[in-house]
Enzyme design. Structure first.
Site, mmCIF file in Angstrom:
data_model
loop_
_atom_site.group_PDB
_atom_site.id
_atom_site.type_symbol
_atom_site.label_atom_id
_atom_site.label_comp_id
_atom_site.label_asym_id
_atom_site.label_seq_id
_atom_site.Cartn_x
_atom_site.Cartn_y
_atom_site.Cartn_z
ATOM 1 N N HIS A 1 -5.327 -49.144 8.771
ATOM 2 C CA HIS A 1 -6.275 -49.298 7.659
ATOM 3 C C HIS A 1 -5.504 -49.635 6.383
ATOM 4 C CE1 HIS A 1 -5.545 -45.272 5.785
ATOM 5 N NE2 HIS A 1 -5.410 -44.856 7.029
ATOM 6 N N ASP B 1 -6.987 -49.355 3.187
ATOM 7 C CA ASP B 1 -7.401 -48.593 2.008
ATOM 8 C C ASP B 1 -6.539 -47.343 1.884
ATOM 9 O OD1 ASP B 1 -8.679 -47.466 4.334
ATOM 10 O OD2 ASP B 1 -10.023 -46.352 2.987
ATOM 11 N N ASP C 1 0.668 -44.153 4.600
ATOM 12 C CA ASP C 1 -0.720 -44.027 5.072
ATOM 13 C C ASP C 1 -1.614 -45.045 4.387
ATOM 14 O OD1 ASP C 1 -3.061 -43.033 6.178
ATOM 15 O OD2 ASP C 1 -3.201 -41.359 4.777
ATOM 16 N N GLU D 1 -11.178 -46.195 5.873
ATOM 17 C CA GLU D 1 -10.839 -45.009 6.657
ATOM 18 C C GLU D 1 -10.768 -43.773 5.765
ATOM 19 O OE1 GLU D 1 -8.618 -41.842 8.516
ATOM 20 O OE2 GLU D 1 -7.964 -42.978 6.736
ATOM 21 N N GLU D 2 -10.305 -43.967 4.531
ATOM 22 C CA GLU D 2 -10.148 -42.817 3.645
ATOM 23 C C GLU D 2 -11.475 -42.295 3.099
ATOM 24 O OE1 GLU D 2 -7.557 -41.353 3.737
ATOM 25 O OE2 GLU D 2 -5.799 -42.641 3.816
ATOM 26 N N GLU E 1 -17.532 -45.102 7.149
ATOM 27 C CA GLU E 1 -18.989 -45.056 7.267
ATOM 28 C C GLU E 1 -19.585 -46.295 7.941
ATOM 29 O OE1 GLU E 1 -20.751 -44.189 3.528
ATOM 30 O OE2 GLU E 1 -19.928 -42.158 3.428
ATOM 31 N N HIS F 1 -1.687 -38.364 1.286
ATOM 32 C CA HIS F 1 -2.785 -37.878 0.444
ATOM 33 C C HIS F 1 -2.293 -37.095 -0.767
ATOM 34 C CE1 HIS F 1 -6.200 -38.157 3.667
ATOM 35 N NE2 HIS F 1 -5.296 -39.112 3.828
#
Length: 462
Positions: free
Chosen positions: A95, A97, A128, A159-160, A164, A428
């Site tokens: 991903h 994002d 990440d 993904e973060e 959805e 994160h």
């Protein structure tokens, strides 16, 4: 481990090619990291689009047919390049994002300016998961002009924020993503120098509980001592989530031991304390092995409380207070069953007759892989070739709900959950970083995996 489908010279050739590519791979990784592609609504979504376009260009440069798709969410990138006729198809996921950077004061360098210190590359998304994107690109470059199998690359853009729109993407574009093996590069390795396949992931559930005791705030001196106050009532309710030993006390949740013991993987309290930053004197909670507590047993955490702050507090009995609860679930637990269990528990333990309201915020399935068969054998062999040591199977206490979405959509594919992170990556958090030596081994392993699957002619689990 497996009948070798590659000669030692072939393995060395792939390793040498990848090593020669790493300066360019790192340069492209740094360029991606400079794009602040935070997918939360409160950030500039033009940057997420720019990140998707940059990812698409990287794949086009390797000869893939590429499109950017968006099904009501953030842009995702799909690329495909055919290999030899009859060769298996491998889907490579990552991903583009990233998480918000948080407080700049917590970072030792600019979050979106990749900076090397002591063999690590620091920056939001450097690990990440833009390193996952570039591991896929590196593997493609290593086989430029002689791809051993067909490859589809899918790089998600949200993904973060819980993926959805992923179900809609899988529904409408799933035929383009059909594969014999799926490599999901969004996990971590066991330690520096020890690769890992992630075979279990805990599920997750978030809910907001609100406790009400009064229809309005009243003077604490005039009514305190007879009327219960909402914050006090809420904290008593939250305390019932655990028993005296710290195990989750919600009836109906699945409690199981991890397949690996602490001793088998050399995991002990000292390592847990070092990796978590647990303060001296703070005791561990729960019972059973440490790995079971972290990988397969449920966990309940209060991640936020809404009530007057210390600075703004008055001498008032508060009428209501809310908390957000995060549950981590056994990999096999049905999140709907867990949600029902949480609702029952909170209703049954309402203190002093307080009104308790519970609202579901988010839920997701865990994942448990049947990590046997030729694709897994070749993956473990590729890891051993790249690291010079055998990989281990690990569980992850965190949740990656999209993994189960792929498992449901492509039930015949062998799913490999791999990663570029290590225990000190701090994804994160502030000072997220990528260990550059491990990243090179990740790229070598993925290039070798493509070579091995192509040479084997693998067609899935059987």
């Amino acid at each position: 481990m497996t009948d070798d489908v590659l000669t030692a010279d072939q393995i060395d050739d792939v390793r040498t090619r990848v090593q020669g590519l790493m300066p360019g791979v790192r340069s492209d990784l740094e360029a991606l990291t400079r794009i602040p592609s935070v997918s939360l609504d409160s950030f500039d979504q033009a940057e997420v689009q720019r990140s998707a376009e940059a990812t698409a260009e990287l794949l086009r440069a390797e000869g893939l047919e590429v499109e950017i798709v968006s099904e009501g969410g953030r842009p995702a990138v799909i690329g495909h390049l055919a290999g030899p006729e009859g060769a298996p198809t491998v889907l490579l996921y990552a991903h583009h994002d990233v998480q918000p950077p948080g407080d700049r004061a917590d970072w030792d360098s600019e979050p979106f300016e990749p900076t090397e210190r002591d063999g690590r590359l620091y920056g939001r998304g450097a690990a990440d998961d833009k390193a996952g994107v570039m591991a896929h690109v590196a593997a493609l470059r290593a086989h430029a002009g002689r791809l051993p199998c067909s490859v589809t690359v899918f790089v998600e853009g949200e993904e973060e924020i819980a993926s959805e729109s992923l179900p809609r993407i899988l529904e409408r574009h799933g035929e383009k993503l059909q594969a014999d093996a799926i490599v999901l590069a969004d996990s971590l390795n066991w330690a520096i120098g020890t690769p890992a396949l992630t075979t279990t992931l805990r599920g997750s559930l978030r809910a907001v509980v609100t406790v009400r005791t009064l229809d309005h705030g009243v003077h604490s001196g005039m009514f305190g001592g007879a009327c219960p106050e909402a914050i006090t009532s809420l904290t008593r309710l939250l305390a019932t989530l655990h028993d005296d030993q710290g195990d989750v006390a919600i009836e109906g949740l699945v409690h199981e031991d991890a397949a690996s013991s602490d001793e088998e993987l050399g995991f002990d309290e000292a390592r847990l304390r070092e990796e978590s930053g647990l303060l001296p004197g703070t005791e561990l909670i729960g019972t059973g092995s440490l790995l079971s507590r972290l990988w397969t047993k449920p966990a309940a955490v209060v991640i936020g409380i809404t009530c007057p702050s210390v600075e703004e507090a008055g001498n008032v009995l508060n009428a209501s207070a809310s908390a957000k609860i995060n549950l981590r679930l056994n990999p096999t637990q049905d999140p709907q069953d867990a949600w029902a269990a949480l609702q029952r528990h909170l209703a049954d333990h309402a203190p002093w007759g307080a009104t308790v309201e519970v609202e579901l915020d988010e839920q997701g399935w865990g994942f448990a892989a049947d990590a046997e068969g030729p694709v897994y054998d070749q993956a473990r062999a590729a890891f051993a070739d790249a690291w010079g040591t055998e990989p281990v199977d690990v569980g992850i206490g965190g949740s990656i709900p999209f993994v189960q979405a792929f498992a449901e959509r492509f039930p015949d594919a062998a799913i490999l959950v791999t990663g570029v992170e290590d225990p000190d990556t701090r994804a994160h958090g502030a000072n997220e970083s990528l260990h550059l030596g491990e990243f090179e081994r990740v790229c070598i392993a993925e290039a070798l995996l493509l070579a091995r699957l192509g040479a084997m002619g693998a067609t899935g689990r059987d």
